[in-house]
Design an enzyme around this catalytic site. Structure first.
Site, PDB file in Angstrom:
ATOM      1  CE1 TYR A 144      -3.384  -2.624  -0.043  1.00  0.00           C
ATOM      2  CE2 TYR A 144      -3.506  -2.560   2.336  1.00  0.00           C
ATOM      3  CZ  TYR A 144      -3.920  -3.095   1.131  1.00  0.00           C
ATOM      4  OH  TYR A 144      -4.861  -4.085   1.110  1.00  0.00           O
ATOM      5  CE  LYS A 169       0.845 -16.830  -2.514  1.00  0.00           C
ATOM      6  NZ  LYS A 169       0.200 -18.108  -2.890  1.00  0.00           N
ATOM      7  CG  ASP A 219      -1.858 -19.766  -0.843  1.00  0.00           C
ATOM      8  OD1 ASP A 219      -0.965 -19.807   0.029  1.00  0.00           O
ATOM      9  OD2 ASP A 219      -1.749 -20.347  -1.938  1.00  0.00           O
ATOM     10  CG  ASP A 247      -6.853  -4.736   4.131  1.00  0.00           C
ATOM     11  OD1 ASP A 247      -7.780  -4.692   4.949  1.00  0.00           O
ATOM     12  OD2 ASP A 247      -6.767  -3.986   3.147  1.00  0.00           O
ATOM     13  CG  ASP A 274     -11.790  -6.854   6.727  1.00  0.00           C
ATOM     14  OD1 ASP A 274     -11.380  -6.361   7.801  1.00  0.00           O
ATOM     15  OD2 ASP A 274     -12.272  -6.164   5.812  1.00  0.00           O
TER      16      ASP A 274
END
Ligand code: NAD
Length: 368
Positions: free
Chosen positions: A142, A192, A225, A249, A253
C-alpha cells in the site's frame, strides 16, 4: 505518582454514542478499582473538520503523541462524502496512525460463546475462538514505490510495489512474539515465500528474531493462501498470526466475520515502546460511524468498551482489569441482553446503547 493519560477522540456518527458508555466504564474503574486516568477529549474526523476545517488539528495530534494511549470512536458520514479527499474524515484517522508510526495493527477474532450462532461457521468450529491477527500497517504494497498508472505501448499499466525492509519486519515480528508471551505462546507467520522475494525475507527475518530473542515462543510459518483456508477450516489452531499489510487486511477481515457482529470487534494499533515501557497506541472499534443508525440509541457499545479493555492490557499493564471487562461483556451476552445487531427476528426487544452500557456496569459490579 501521576495517573496514566488517555486521550478520547469520539469522532462522528455512533462514535460519541458508544464513547458515552466507555466513559461509564472509565468512571467505574476510578470509583471501584482505584484506577484513575487523566482523560482529555478532543475532536477528530468530521467533527474536527466542522470546527477547524481539517479532520485532525495539529494540536490534537500533539495531544495524541503525548498521551499514554488514544481511544477513538469512529469517523466519517454522508455529510462529508463530497469533501475534497485531503480533508475527508478518514484522512484524520490515517494521519493519526501515520504520524504516531503505529506499525502493528492488532485485530482479535474472539468468539463469545453466547454469539457462536451468529458466525457463518458451525458453532463447534468457532465457539471459544480466540485468535489475534497482527497486521503490519505502515509499509508493504500500500506504500511501496514505484506505484501509479502509466502507459506502455498502447495500453495502461497499474503498478504497486511490495517492499519490506528488514527493520520493518523485525519490529512487527517482535510485537507478535511479545503478544504471544501474554497469550498462548504461539505465533504463526504468514507470507508467500513460495512466489515473492519479500515473502522470503519476511520468513527469514521472523525466524531470526525468534531464534535470537524469543526461542520460548512456538513459531510456525504458513503460506498466506493456505493460512486463509486454515482460518475458515479450523481457526482454533491459531493463537497469534503475524502477517504483512496486504495479507493482514484480508485475513483480519475474514477472521473478524468468524465471530459474528461488527459491533463486538475491538482493535489496537501499536507503535514503538515509549519511555514508560508501554507502546504508543491507538485503540478503536473495527466498525465505522454507522450513519444508518447514528443518533437512534441502537449502536452496540461493546466493541468500543472492549477496545478500552485492550488499552488496559497493552498500554497500562492492567491485564486483570481488562479480563474483568471482557468477562463482564461475555456475561451480559450470556444473560441475554443484546443490542439490535446481536438479535435475530423474533428475539424480543433489543437493548439500547445505554442499556447495554448499564448492563456491563452491573456485571462489573457483580464481579467484585
Ligand atoms: P460501518 O461499520 O459504519 O457500518 C456497517 C454496518 O454495520 C451498518 O449497517 C451499521 O449500522 C452496522 N454497525 C456498525 N457498527 C455497529 C455497532 N457498533 N452497533 C450496531 N451496528 C453497527 O461501515 P460503513 O457503513 O461502511 O461506513 C460508514 C462510515 O464509517 C463511512 O463514512 C466510512 O468511511 C466510515 N468508517 C470509519 C471507520 C473508522 O472510523 N475506523 C471504519 C470503517 C468505516
Amino acid at each position: 505518582m501521576t495517573n496514566p493519560s488517555l486521550l478520547i477522540l469520539a469522532g462522528d456518527g455512533i462514535g460519541p454514542e458508544v464513547m458515552t458508555e466507555v466513559r461509564k466504564v472509565i468512571a467505574w474503574l476510578g470509583d471501584k478499582r482505584d484506577l484513575t486516568f487523566d482523560v482529555t477529549e478532543d475532536l477528530v474526523g468530521g467533527a474536527a473538520y466542522d470546527v477547524h476545517g481539517t479532520p485532525l488539528a495539529d494540536e490534537t495530534l500533539e495531544k495524541a503523541q503525548a498521551a499514554d494511549a488514544v481511544l477513538l470512536g469512529a469517523v466519517g458520514g454522508p455529510k462529508y462524502d463530497t469533501l475534497d479527499f485531503s480533508v475527508k474524515p478518514e484522512r484524520g484517522l490515517l494521519k493519526l496512525r501515520k504520524e504516531m508510526d503505529l506499525f502493528a495493527n492488532l485485530r482479535p477474532a474472539q468468539c463469545f460463546d453466547a454469539l457462536a450462532d451468529f458466525s457463518s461457521l458451525k458453532r463447534d468450529v468457532v465457539a471459544g475462538l480466540d485468535v489475534m491477527i497482527v497486521r503490519e500497517l505502515t509499509s508493504g504494497i500500500y506504500f511501496g514505490e514505484p506505484r501509479g498508472i502509466t502507459t506502455e505501448g498502447n495500453e495502461r499499466v497499474g503498478i504497486n510495489t511490495q517492499r519490506y525492509t528488514e527493520s520493518e519486519i523485525d519490529r512487527v515480528a517482535r510485537s507478535a512474539f511479545e503478544l504471544a508471551r501474554r497469550r498462548n505462546n504461539k505465533v504463526c507467520s504468514m507470507e508467500k515465500a513460495n512466489v515473492m522475494e519479500s515473502g522470503i525475507l519476511w520468513r527469514e527475518v521472523v525466524q531470526e528474531v525468534h531464534d535470537k530473542d524469543y526461542p520460548d515462543v512456538e513459531l510456525s510459518h504458513m503460506y498466506a493462501d493456505a493460512g486463509a483456508m486454515q482460518l475458515v477450516r479450523a481457526p482454533k489452531q491459531f493463537d497469534v498470526i503475524v502477517t504483512d499489510n496486504l495479507f493482514g487486511d484480508l485475513l483480519s477481515d475474514a477472521a473478524a466475520m468468524l465471530t459474528g457482529s461488527l459491533g463486538m470487534l475491538p482493535s489496537a494499533s501499536l507503535g514503538a515502546p515509549m519511555e514508560n515501557g508501554g507502546p504508543k497506541a491507538l485503540y478503536e472499534p473495527v466498525h465505522g460511524s454507522a450513519p444508518d443508525i447514528a443518533g437512534e440509541g441502537k449502536a452496540n457499545p461493546c466493541a468500543c468498551i472492549l477496545s478500552l479493555a485492550m488499552a488496559l492490557r497493552y498500554s497500562f499493564d492492567q491485564g486483570e482489569e481488562a479480563t474483568r471487562i471482557e468477562t463482564a461483556v461475555e456475561k451480559v451476552l450470556a444473560d441475554g441482553t443484546r443490542t439490535a445487531d446481536l438479535m435475530q427476528s423474533g428475539d424480543g426487544t433489543p437493548a439500547s446503547t445505554s442499556e447495554m452500557g448499564d448492563a456491563v456496569i452491573a456485571a462489573l459490579e457483580a464481579s467484585l
